[in-house]
Design an enzyme around this catalytic site. Structure first.
Site, PDB file in Angstrom:
ATOM      1  N   ASN A  51      21.923 106.335  33.793  1.00 16.74           N
ATOM      2  CA  ASN A  51      20.872 105.208  33.232  1.00 16.74           C
ATOM      3  C   ASN A  51      19.374 105.901  33.490  1.00 16.74           C
ATOM      4  OD1 ASN A  51      20.360 102.481  32.257  1.00 16.74           O
ATOM      5  ND2 ASN A  51      19.257 102.200  34.301  1.00 16.74           N
ATOM      6  N   PRO A  58      27.663 114.629  35.375  1.00 21.54           N
ATOM      7  CA  PRO A  58      28.784 114.918  34.270  1.00 21.54           C
ATOM      8  C   PRO A  58      28.009 114.367  32.999  1.00 21.54           C
ATOM      9  CG  PRO A  58      29.804 114.193  36.057  1.00 21.54           C
ATOM     10  CD  PRO A  58      28.540 114.189  36.448  1.00 21.54           C
ATOM     11  N   ARG A 471       6.063  82.892  -4.329  1.00 22.39           N
ATOM     12  CA  ARG A 471       6.748  81.503  -4.913  1.00 22.39           C
ATOM     13  C   ARG A 471       7.996  81.327  -4.280  1.00 22.39           C
ATOM     14  NH1 ARG A 471       6.935  85.110 -10.243  1.00 22.39           N
ATOM     15  NH2 ARG A 471       9.010  85.811 -10.213  1.00 22.39           N
ATOM     16  N   ASP A 472       8.582  80.444  -4.876  1.00 22.32           N
ATOM     17  CA  ASP A 472       9.986  79.891  -4.457  1.00 22.32           C
ATOM     18  C   ASP A 472      10.900  80.740  -4.939  1.00 22.32           C
ATOM     19  OD1 ASP A 472       9.584  79.188  -7.221  1.00 22.32           O
ATOM     20  OD2 ASP A 472      10.143  77.098  -6.986  1.00 22.32           O
ATOM     21  N   GLU A 473      10.734  81.967  -4.332  1.00 20.70           N
ATOM     22  CA  GLU A 473      11.748  83.107  -5.009  1.00 20.70           C
ATOM     23  C   GLU A 473      12.071  84.042  -4.012  1.00 20.70           C
ATOM     24  OE1 GLU A 473      12.694  85.539  -8.941  1.00 20.70           O
ATOM     25  OE2 GLU A 473      11.084  83.999  -8.969  1.00 20.70           O
ATOM     26  N   ASP A 480      14.806  95.161  -9.541  1.00 21.01           N
ATOM     27  CA  ASP A 480      13.461  95.420  -9.086  1.00 21.01           C
ATOM     28  C   ASP A 480      13.681  96.757  -7.981  1.00 21.01           C
ATOM     29  OD1 ASP A 480      13.703  92.825 -10.015  1.00 21.01           O
ATOM     30  OD2 ASP A 480      11.515  92.586  -9.349  1.00 21.01           O
ATOM     31  N   GLU A 744       3.218  91.462 -11.368  1.00 22.20           N
ATOM     32  CA  GLU A 744       4.504  91.202 -12.137  1.00 22.20           C
ATOM     33  C   GLU A 744       4.262  91.477 -13.665  1.00 22.20           C
ATOM     34  OE1 GLU A 744       7.966  87.993 -12.472  1.00 22.20           O
ATOM     35  OE2 GLU A 744       5.994  87.394 -11.802  1.00 22.20           O
ATOM     36  N   HIS A 765       4.234  92.346  -6.898  1.00 21.99           N
ATOM     37  CA  HIS A 765       5.572  92.569  -7.422  1.00 21.99           C
ATOM     38  C   HIS A 765       5.456  93.919  -7.773  1.00 21.99           C
ATOM     39  CE1 HIS A 765       8.480  89.585  -9.223  1.00 21.99           C
ATOM     40  NE2 HIS A 765       8.800  90.869 -10.022  1.00 21.99           N
TER      41      HIS A 765
END
Length: 893
Positions: A51, A58, A471-473, A480, A744, A765
């Site tokens: 540690n 060893p 957006r809602d995606e 892509d 996009e 995008h």
């Protein structure tokens, strides 16, 4: 060679990773040395499980001196790894001139639990009763515990995950700086946990630990149909703290039914919609010792499997940078709006001094409309709204935890007093990937284009490669990802990012080999397996192999790659064509019908072309893996597909049946035509471009390859005219409209300032940013060799031409920095500066150079050190060079 050493040690691509479950992790390093033609002849690796990081006792592994030039992906071959253990390692190397380095600086990795058997914790939730099917306040879960006072803590590691999103706190302090943990995977098959070293946060005597839980991707809104609970109805958390004392004794604390739960100030948290926070409901000190939780309720145990738990695989998400608003705008509609000056992804941090109960609202948007007013039409149902209610106790500071927004503009309402930029900070969030590429040239609009490509990647590499962040995606669209993957690997080190995502693709792949449109898959199960989208199963792992020399990813993904090709072969009545099923086609191609998003290139032509391409890549992958039987079988299949393709889509006179730019680009890029037919197809493509006055009409499928095809077939001048075109449609048109990320649509904002559409019009995008690959590979000329992948052997082939006076590009490969810079003077004198990292070699091709007059530095190239082969060709001069920096001078013919 006094400066010979191993540097930049990495384990599984990562710098000192904490909590990995790879049983045979791979170690990599870079070779540092001055001079030219430096190569590694041997290495030695030592790994210690002490540690303290000592190498005196060893060892877990001592490789001894290994005669090899391998310096990347060297597999650990020591003692079996133990869970929750720190392994320190160091490397020394020998050069081919038999010089020996000293030991490198020590690096390390810390193992996770390695198997589900290591988990003692239970899943707990603060939710009770029936799920309401809507967003609910975030949970606070806590547990008080004691630490021995008479013995010092030697180490303390905590393992934590959630069905949902979590934030972990210990003794009132946040643990780590990772965001949106445990990240997004195919939760029903793979769920990550994180590992943190919390030794410094513990205190003798009384302690407390707390978990905050929110819905996230697990049970929050996903996709555009306002669907919820895609992976489960109840969020839950699980945590296990492992403490080792100096006397060797151990203590484990785990989530169980003794934990307590309450609601907190986060009243709503949704990835799409934002966060609602009521500071009056803060439970001050809730994760610290001494807090009175008498009124808190008992947690509920949740029955969920442990078998799908995996350690963190990707680099975590963090606040990577912070930016201030550049101005405060007052719109014609009377709105107060912050302009960040950059379309970014993340959230706003702000300070406010207001009376108790005052509510401040921040709404986020990408653009203003043509009148200069705040515009949210393209967000669709996503609200992207932060609501903060003051507690009224002096200056308050707030930033969200369990959401993110895509925005450049922030509408501020309810803020007391004047809205000043210094009260607001934009926190940029994405997967914390090392930036590896840089590209600069003499053309300012191209420099802005490169900026936009990079920021498009930043905004959409949020644990998965999303399509858009606003957006809602915000989903991991496979198409892509595959068109942009090579560009992304120039800009950033995406090896661990795609390793993780491809495992989810493999997990979500259907039994028949079909591939979902999005990964992780949250769409209906009958929506899958479009050409060019599903081909991500083959193209992405092959690209990772090309860019990083990673054969393990080919091994792990080979079944998935093969499954996809066999899925295509099983479709329809002709096993050599793909002319059945749903396909997106040339998505958003400009030659589409008015009522369609798909360009006019026949979908069966696109599908069959990608069928050939993926089959050929599968054959190459099989060859790399030593699977000769498959390599030969799929090579034969690809040959037959090619013959059938030409029979189906090429007339006897050699004309391609589809008069579109994309159709011609695909058959040329994939090598589907030869001889006179090839000549006719490239000539027709150029004619089609000239008919459009050097504008493109390609969509998602054709655009990534367009300029590559032109340059490779002798029309580099046409490619340059396309890239430097400023009028619509072109790469630079959005730049002239003030874009700071990729759009996009080519005309997301039209010349008159109006919008293409409300329905699907992202201004962040990355797909069309695939042109970045051409800028790096062709204009700067940096490429790799698939037979010595990962830039073990490099190709430097800069292509000067119209519109560029100079180019400066750099790429931090896994072996070290590669540079290619060129300057073209007015008198035609060309200066090319290159850097090749140690332990690699390069083929350098200088177009139009003459061997007898070519100089390296001030002397003839014929006498230059480090150059092994010099050859005059019809195109110019080709050389084989070793590592080092070179400067070439010649007069372009």
């Amino acid at each position: 060679m006094q400066d010979l050493k191993a540097k930049k040690l990495r384990c599984e691509y990562r710098n000192n990773p904490v909590g990995i479950d790879v049983l045979k992790p791979r170690l990599s390093w870079q070779m540092a040395a001055s001079g030219r033609n430096v190569k590694q002849a041997a290495y030695q690796i030592q790994v210690s499980a002490d540690n303290a990081g000592s190498f005196t006792g060893p060892l877990a592994w001592d490789s001894g001196k290994i005669i090899s030039d391998h310096s990347v992906h060297v597999e650990y071959e020591g003692d079996p790894l133990q869970p929750s253990t720190k392994y320190s390692y160091r490397v020394r190397i020998w050069s081919t001139s038999d010089e020996e380095s000293g030991w490198s600086e020590t690096a390390y990795w810390i193992t996770g639990l390695l198997s589900s058997a290591g988990w003692k914790a239970q899943w707990v939730t603060g939710m009770y009763g029936q799920s309401t099917g809507k967003s609910e306040p975030a949970d606070l879960l806590r547990k008080a515990f004691d630490i021995k006072e008479e013995v010092k803590v030697k180490s303390a590691v905590v393992f934590v995950t959630a069905l949902g999103l979590y934030e972990l706190q210990l003794n009132g302090q946040r643990v780590g700086d990772w965001l949106l943990t445990p990240g997004w995977t195919s939760y029903s098959k793979r769920l990550q946990y994180q590992t943190y070293d919390v030794t410094s946060l513990l205190q003798a005597g009384d302690n407390a630990i707390g978990l905050m839980l929110a819905d996230g991707w697990y049970r929050g809104n996903l996709a555009w149909k306002e669907q919820r609970n895609c992976f489960g109805e109840y969020r839950a958390g699980m945590m296990q703290l492992h403490i080792v004392y100096a006397d060797g004794s151990e203590q484990t604390l785990a989530t169980d039914d003794s934990w307590k739960a309450s609601e907190g100030p986060i009243r709503m948290a949704e990835l799409y919609h934002g966060e609602t926070y009521d500071a009056r409901m803060e439970a001050n000190g809730w994760s610290a010792s001494g807090y009175d939780d008498t009124d808190w309720r008992a947690v509920t145990i949740v029955d969920s499997t442990l078998d799908l738990l995996i350690a963190q695989e990707n680099e975590p998400m963090r606040i990577v940078e912070e930016i201030r608003p550049v101005q405060v705008l007052y719109t014609p509609a009377g709105e107060t709006v912050l302009d960040m000056g950059q379309n970014m992804v993340g959230w706003m941090r702000f300070t406010v001094k207001g009376e108790a109960g005052r509510t401040i609202t921040l709404q986020h948007a990408e653009v203003l409309d043509k009148d200069g007013n705040f515009y949210i039409g393209n967000l669709r149902s996503a609200k992207q709204t932060i609501t903060y209610t003051c507690k009224g106790e002096g200056t308050e500071s707030y930033e969200p935890r369990f959401t993110f927004q895509g925005f450049q503009y922030v509408k501020v309402e309810g803020y007391p007093g004047e809205v000043l930029p210094e009260h607001f900070t934009g926190c940029v969030i994405h997967s914390d990937l090392e930036q590896t590429g840089s590209f600069e040239c003499s053309h300012p609009l191209i420099n802005q284009l490169q900026h936009n490509i990079l920021w498009g990647q930043k905004g959409n590499f949020v644990d998965v490669p999303t399509d858009c962040p606003q957006r809602d995606e915000r989903l991991g669209w496979t198409g892509d990802a595959q068109v942009f993957v090579r560009t992304s690997a120039f800009n950033m080190n995406v090896a661990s990012f795609f390793t993780k995502w491809l495992k989810d693709l493999r997990a979500d792949q259907f039994p028949d080999g079909g591939v979902p449109f999005v990964v992780p898959d949250v769409l209906s199960k009958d929506t899958h397996s479009s050409s060019a989208w599903g081909d991500a199963a083959v193209i992405c792992p092959w690209t990772m192999y090309l860019c990083y020399g990673d054969t393990r990813i080919l091994e792990e993904q080979y079944g998935s790659m093969k499954g996809w090709v066999e899925y295509i072969r099983s479709q329809g009545v002709n096993s050599l064509l793909w002319n059945t099923g749903f396909h997106f086609g040339d998505w958003l191609g400009l030659d589409a019908r008015e009522d369609s998003y798909t360009g006019s290139t026949p979908k069966d032509l696109i599908a069959s072309a990608f069928y050939y391409h993926s089959t050929r890549l599968l054959s190459l992958a099989a060859d790399v893996l030593g699977n000769r039987e498959d390599a030969e079988a799929y090579q034969s299949l690809s040959d037959n597909i090619k013959k059938q393709f030409c029979h189906e889509f090429i007339t006897p006179a050699g004309r391609l049946i589809a008069p579109t730019q994309t159709a011609h680009v695909l058959v040329l890029m994939f090598g589907l035509v030869e001889g006179e037919t090839h000549s006719r197809v490239i000539k027709t493509l150029v004619d089609l471009i000239e008919e459009q006055q050097f504008h493109l009409t390609t969509g998602f499928v054709g655009t990534p390859y367009l300029c590559h095809v032109l340059t490779e077939n002798g029309y580099h001048d046409v490619a340059l005219k396309l890239v430097l075109q400023e009028s619509y449609p072109s790469w630079l048109f959005p730049v002239t409209k003030g874009a700071t990320t990729m759009w996009e649509h080519w005309d997301g904002i039209k010349a008159d300032g109006s919008f293409w559409s409300d329905n699907m019009n992202s201004f962040n995008h990355y797909a069309y940013g695939a042109i970045g690959d051409w800028l790096y590979q062709v204009v700067a000329g940096i490429d790799t060799d698939h037979k010595q992948a990962g830039y073990k052997h490099i190709h430097i082939r800069p292509k000067a031409g119209y519109g560029f006076d100079y180019v400066k590009a750099g790429y931090e490969s896994i072996y070290g920095e590669i540079r290619s810079e060129w300057i073209l003077a007015a008198d035609g004198k060309m200066t090319v500066n290159i850097t090749i990292p140690p332990n690699t070699s390069a083929t350098v091709q200088l177009t139009d150079a003459r061997l007898e007059s070519l100089k390296e530095g001030e002397a003839s190239v014929l006498a230059a050190e480090g150059i092994h082969v010099r050859e005059q060709t019809a195109e110019g001069v080709t050389m084989l060079v070793g590592s080092g920096s070179y400067q070439f001078h010649y007069l372009q013919q």
